[in-house]
Motif scaffolding. Structure first.
Motif, short mmCIF file in Angstrom:
data_model
loop_
_atom_site.label_atom_id
_atom_site.label_comp_id
_atom_site.label_asym_id
_atom_site.label_seq_id
_atom_site.Cartn_x
_atom_site.Cartn_y
_atom_site.Cartn_z
N ARG A 55 0.73 -1.28 -0.03
CA ARG A 55 0.15 -0.01 -0.10
C ARG A 55 0.89 1.40 -0.08
O ARG A 55 0.56 2.19 -0.75
N GLU A 58 2.23 1.74 -3.54
CA GLU A 58 1.07 2.12 -4.16
C GLU A 58 0.92 3.55 -4.06
O GLU A 58 0.90 4.39 -4.87
N ASP A 70 -6.20 5.43 -5.08
CA ASP A 70 -7.65 4.97 -5.49
C ASP A 70 -8.27 4.83 -4.09
O ASP A 70 -7.81 3.78 -3.32
N LYS A 73 -9.14 0.97 -3.59
CA LYS A 73 -8.04 0.10 -3.29
C LYS A 73 -7.59 0.28 -1.69
O LYS A 73 -7.13 -0.38 -1.06
N GLU A 74 -7.58 1.74 -1.20
CA GLU A 74 -7.24 1.82 0.16
C GLU A 74 -8.12 1.30 0.94
O GLU A 74 -7.60 0.81 1.83
N ARG A 91 -9.18 -9.18 -3.97
CA ARG A 91 -8.58 -9.00 -5.28
C ARG A 91 -9.86 -9.23 -6.22
O ARG A 91 -10.04 -8.42 -7.25
N ARG A 94 -11.97 -6.04 -6.28
CA ARG A 94 -11.27 -4.95 -6.97
C ARG A 94 -11.31 -5.34 -8.80
O ARG A 94 -11.74 -4.41 -9.35
N GLN A 98 -13.18 -3.03 -11.47
CA GLN A 98 -12.55 -2.71 -12.77
C GLN A 98 -13.48 -3.13 -13.82
O GLN A 98 -13.43 -2.33 -14.86
#
Length: 107
Positions: A55, A58, A70, A73-74, A91, A94, A98
């Motif tokens: 993290r 990123e 994002d 994602k956070e 995942r 996410r 997406q």
């Protein structure tokens, strides 16, 4: 990569990181880059410290590119870190989001 001289931390990409990220970077350096030792120091498992470091990485990459992290994602990373969601589940969520975003952009 540019190593131009900068006057303050605010002028540096590290200045964009929250204090907790700066602290983990300091601890990582003090533990000679050993994630195993870092995990022990924080009292967490290796996978947990790996996720936290991912993290931070990123956030650094986003800062270098002038972008904000994002928020999805956070949130997913925080849920995994707290043990409220598995990394596989994060995942999957996410990836689903997406795909949803890509499909909405096509229409």
């Amino acid at each position: 990569m540019s190593f131009e001289k900068q006057n303050t931390l605010a002028d540096h990409v590290l200045g964009t990181l929250p204090r907790e990220d700066l602290d983990i970077i300091v601890e990582l350096v003090l533990h000679s880059g050993s994630l195993k030792d870092l995990a022990t120091a924080y009292g967490v498992t290796y996978p947990t410290i790996r996720l936290r470091l991912d993290r931070v990485i990123e956030r650094l990459r986003a800062g270098i590119q002038g972008k904000k992290p994002d928020p999805i994602k956070e949130l997913l990373a925080k849920l995994v870190e707290r043990g409220e969601l598995s990394s596989g589940g994060a995942r999957a969520l996410r990836d689903l989001l997406q795909k949803r975003n890509e499909n909405s952009e096509k229409t």
